[in-house]
Scaffold this active site. Structure first.
Site, PDB file in Angstrom:
ATOM      1  N   ASP A 111       0.888  -1.173  -0.076  1.00 38.83           N
ATOM      2  CA  ASP A 111      -0.183  -0.144  -0.041  1.00 38.83           C
ATOM      3  C   ASP A 111       0.922   1.229  -0.101  1.00 38.83           C
ATOM      4  O   ASP A 111       0.659   2.277  -0.655  1.00 38.83           O
ATOM      5  CB  ASP A 111      -0.716  -0.062   1.380  1.00 38.83           C
ATOM      6  CG  ASP A 111      -1.869  -0.996   1.249  1.00 38.83           C
ATOM      7  OD1 ASP A 111      -2.053  -1.788   0.256  1.00 38.83           O
ATOM      8  OD2 ASP A 111      -2.374  -1.535   2.508  1.00 38.83           O
TER       9      ASP A 111
HETATM   10  P1  AP5 Z   1      -1.033  -5.790   3.283  1.00 37.00           P
HETATM   11  O1  AP5 Z   1      -1.672  -6.719   2.409  1.00 37.00           O
HETATM   12  O2  AP5 Z   1      -0.135  -6.102   4.426  1.00 37.00           O
HETATM   13  O3  AP5 Z   1      -0.277  -4.628   2.664  1.00 37.00           O
HETATM   14  P2  AP5 Z   1       0.211  -4.633   1.589  1.00 37.00           P
HETATM   15  O4  AP5 Z   1       0.525  -3.137   1.438  1.00 37.00           O
HETATM   16  O5  AP5 Z   1      -0.354  -5.198   0.318  1.00 37.00           O
HETATM   17  O6  AP5 Z   1       1.430  -5.299   2.238  1.00 37.00           O
HETATM   18  P3  AP5 Z   1       2.243  -6.788   1.772  1.00 37.00           P
HETATM   19  O7  AP5 Z   1       3.413  -6.975   2.920  1.00 37.00           O
HETATM   20  O8  AP5 Z   1       1.436  -7.733   1.597  1.00 37.00           O
HETATM   21  O9  AP5 Z   1       3.051  -5.979   0.461  1.00 37.00           O
HETATM   22  P4  AP5 Z   1       3.104  -6.539  -1.112  1.00 37.00           P
HETATM   23  O10 AP5 Z   1       3.229  -8.152  -1.117  1.00 37.00           O
HETATM   24  O11 AP5 Z   1       1.867  -5.782  -1.626  1.00 37.00           O
HETATM   25  O12 AP5 Z   1       4.150  -5.719  -1.393  1.00 37.00           O
HETATM   26  P5  AP5 Z   1       5.826  -6.338  -1.615  1.00 37.00           P
HETATM   27  O13 AP5 Z   1       6.005  -6.971  -0.520  1.00 37.00           O
HETATM   28  O14 AP5 Z   1       5.843  -6.751  -3.163  1.00 37.00           O
HETATM   29  O15 AP5 Z   1      -2.452  -5.051   3.943  1.00 37.00           O
HETATM   30  C1  AP5 Z   1      -2.590  -3.780   4.595  1.00 37.00           C
HETATM   31  C2  AP5 Z   1      -3.816  -3.638   4.690  1.00 37.00           C
HETATM   32  O16 AP5 Z   1      -4.813  -4.273   3.890  1.00 37.00           O
HETATM   33  C3  AP5 Z   1      -4.265  -3.535   5.883  1.00 37.00           C
HETATM   34  O17 AP5 Z   1      -4.197  -2.184   6.371  1.00 37.00           O
HETATM   35  C4  AP5 Z   1      -5.822  -4.010   5.877  1.00 37.00           C
HETATM   36  O18 AP5 Z   1      -6.807  -3.122   6.634  1.00 37.00           O
HETATM   37  C5  AP5 Z   1      -6.225  -4.004   4.452  1.00 37.00           C
HETATM   38  N1  AP5 Z   1      -7.090  -4.827   4.091  1.00 37.00           N
HETATM   39  C6  AP5 Z   1      -6.790  -6.128   4.199  1.00 37.00           C
HETATM   40  N2  AP5 Z   1      -8.224  -6.809   3.631  1.00 37.00           N
HETATM   41  C7  AP5 Z   1      -8.870  -5.798   3.088  1.00 37.00           C
HETATM   42  C8  AP5 Z   1     -10.163  -5.381   2.356  1.00 37.00           C
HETATM   43  N3  AP5 Z   1     -10.956  -6.471   2.200  1.00 37.00           N
HETATM   44  N4  AP5 Z   1     -10.531  -4.188   1.864  1.00 37.00           N
HETATM   45  C9  AP5 Z   1      -9.704  -3.234   2.073  1.00 37.00           C
HETATM   46  N5  AP5 Z   1      -8.464  -3.327   2.716  1.00 37.00           N
HETATM   47  C10 AP5 Z   1      -8.201  -4.586   3.109  1.00 37.00           C
HETATM   48  O19 AP5 Z   1       6.436  -4.797  -1.340  1.00 37.00           O
HETATM   49  C11 AP5 Z   1       6.167  -3.528  -1.791  1.00 37.00           C
HETATM   50  C12 AP5 Z   1       7.451  -2.890  -2.066  1.00 37.00           C
HETATM   51  O20 AP5 Z   1       8.106  -2.838  -0.673  1.00 37.00           O
HETATM   52  C13 AP5 Z   1       8.505  -3.358  -2.735  1.00 37.00           C
HETATM   53  O21 AP5 Z   1       8.660  -3.166  -4.212  1.00 37.00           O
HETATM   54  C14 AP5 Z   1       9.840  -2.839  -2.104  1.00 37.00           C
HETATM   55  O22 AP5 Z   1      10.112  -1.503  -2.728  1.00 37.00           O
HETATM   56  C15 AP5 Z   1       9.542  -2.533  -0.531  1.00 37.00           C
HETATM   57  N6  AP5 Z   1       9.986  -3.998   0.004  1.00 37.00           N
HETATM   58  C16 AP5 Z   1       9.442  -5.096   0.418  1.00 37.00           C
HETATM   59  N7  AP5 Z   1      10.209  -5.831   1.262  1.00 37.00           N
HETATM   60  C17 AP5 Z   1      11.360  -4.901   1.367  1.00 37.00           C
HETATM   61  C18 AP5 Z   1      12.659  -5.590   1.934  1.00 37.00           C
HETATM   62  N8  AP5 Z   1      12.799  -6.583   2.343  1.00 37.00           N
HETATM   63  N9  AP5 Z   1      13.608  -4.600   1.664  1.00 37.00           N
HETATM   64  C19 AP5 Z   1      13.390  -3.523   1.095  1.00 37.00           C
HETATM   65  N10 AP5 Z   1      12.346  -3.121   0.326  1.00 37.00           N
HETATM   66  C20 AP5 Z   1      11.189  -3.770   0.448  1.00 37.00           C
END
Ligand code: AP5
Ligand code: NA
Length: 342
Positions: free
Chosen positions: A297
């Site tokens: 997000d």
């Molecule tokens: P959540 O799914 O946790 O949030 P998200 O933002 O999607 O986080 P993820 O951990 O799943 O990340 P991602 O896999 O999308 O991104 P990525 O890892 O590729 O959910 C959060 C929210 O969802 C909650 O607040 C909740 O309320 C809401 N929600 C749930 N159900 C819902 C519903 N039905 N309706 C509405 N809202 C709902 O990473 C992205 C970027 O991060 C990468 O490109 C990179 O730049 C960086 N990054 C990631 N890992 C690293 C690392 N190890 N080191 C450096 N940079 C990193």
């Protein structure tokens, strides 16, 4: 109403209050939850929410995917009301808390308020480096299209140039999504959509497919990309290949579709028309990672904060990665008080 700031971004999604805590794997098993997933709860989870608030030390954190992204975008833009949010809450403490936090961040919240149903919540269950999300949409699920037809909201929509809707909202009100997306295409604006979670492609594929032709920018992570490919019957799990195929799907306007897929610490894959680019991510050292909840997000919030200023893809990706890293260093989707991004 005074004119909106230039290039205003409208977001539409479920405003949810996250109930975050750390749990054992056995707790997830008990409630039939996977370690890393985002699902909608059903009736059997009602008792889980009771157990969480009774027996665990929980943190209440403003959540809801698009609302998170808008708060992050506002934090970077550092000038209020560049973003407007539509979604439904109840008339209660949680709804008030969400509105207060969003307004503090500078988001212009235009909630539809349901007097009889409670504000939605999302259990964010941390288990080691994994997190399982189980959303109880409640009032968020009662959003209706007529909220967008209100005169003041019509004016906002007419003036806005960018739209961001989550796949999560497809379970709630597809006609409202189609309305914004159609308006966007008609006036040559930009409509952006997030795939949000694998279950959207798995169980809401027909509705998703109606919206895709109107999508100018498509976001997702590698699991969501794989579920999208699978629903199409594309026999590949290669993120680049899926991004190319997604970009090439039929489109209403002539503007080429942009596809942006993140893959945690692996490079961000961007397809513009038929050109693939990979943007490497600077890995955060293990000791700086608090939790990745909200990383995706935050990435979108950072990306859009630049994109709506016409900054170009490279700058947008760089800001997305910056924002994601700041969020990873904190609990939930929260930002430090000062934004050092230039
Ligand atoms: P959540 O799914 O946790 O949030 P998200 O933002 O999607 O986080 P993820 O951990 O799943 O990340 P991602 O896999 O999308 O991104 P990525 O890892 O590729 O959910 C959060 C929210 O969802 C909650 O607040 C909740 O309320 C809401 N929600 C749930 N159900 C819902 C519903 N039905 N309706 C509405 N809202 C709902 O990473 C992205 C970027 O991060 C990468 O490109 C990179 O730049 C960086 N990054 C990631 N890992 C690293 C690392 N190890 N080191 C450096 N940079 C990193
Ligand atoms: Na975090």
């Amino acid at each position: 109403m005074s004119p909106l700031p230039e290039n205003t971004l409208i977001g539409m999604c479920n405003p949810l209050l996250d109930i975050q805590t750390t749990v054992e794997k056995s707790f997830l098993d008990k409630w039939g939850l996977k370690e890393n997933d985002a699902i909608l709860c059903d009736d059997k989870h009602n008792d889980m929410f009771t157990e969480l608030t009774k027996d665990f030390t929980v943190e209440y954190i403003p959540g809801g995917a698009a609302q998170n992204s808008l708060r992050v975008a506002q934090w970077i833009l550092n000038s209020p009301n560049r973003t407007v949010f539509f979604g439904a809450v109840g008339k209660d403490q949680y709804g008030e808390l969400l509105a207060t936090k969003a307004k503090e961040a500078g988001v212009n919240v235009q909630y539809q308020i349901n007097e009889t149903v409670k504000t939605g919540t999302c259990a964010a269950l941390i288990n080691g480096t994994h997190r399982s999300l189980c959303a109880h949409l409640a009032a968020a699920n009662t959003f209706t299209q007529d909220h967008l037809q209100k005169e003041e909201n019509q004016k906002i929509i007419e003036q806005a140039k960018y739209f961001y809707v989550t796949g999560f909202f497809i379970t709630v009100c597809p006609p409202a999504i189609i309305q914004l997306a159609t308006h966007s295409a008609e006036f040559n604006k930009t409509f952006t959509l997030n795939l949000s979670a694998p279950f959207i492609s798995q169980f809401f594929f027909d509705k998703l497919s109606e919206i895709i032709p109107l999508v100018d920018v498509l976001f997702g992570n590698e699991d969501e990309a794989a579920a999208f490919a699978n629903a199409h019957g594309w026999e590949t799990t290669c993120v680049k290949e899926i991004a190319l195929k997604a970009a090439a799907l039929p489109k209403k306007s002539t503007k080429p579709r942009l596809v942006v897929f993140t893959q945690g610490p692996e490079p961000v894959v961007v397809v513009e028309g038929d050109k693939v680019t990979e943007y490497p991510v600077t890995r955060l050292p293990k000791e700086e990672i608090v939790d990745t909840n909200g990383a995706g997000d935050a990435f979108v919030g950072g990306f859009l904060s630049q994109f709506i200023q016409g900054k170009g893809i490279e700058a947008s990706v760089a800001c997305g990665s910056y924002a994601a890293q700041e969020i990873i260093k904190k609990h939930g989707c929260t930002v430090p008080s000062v934004c050092k991004y230039h």
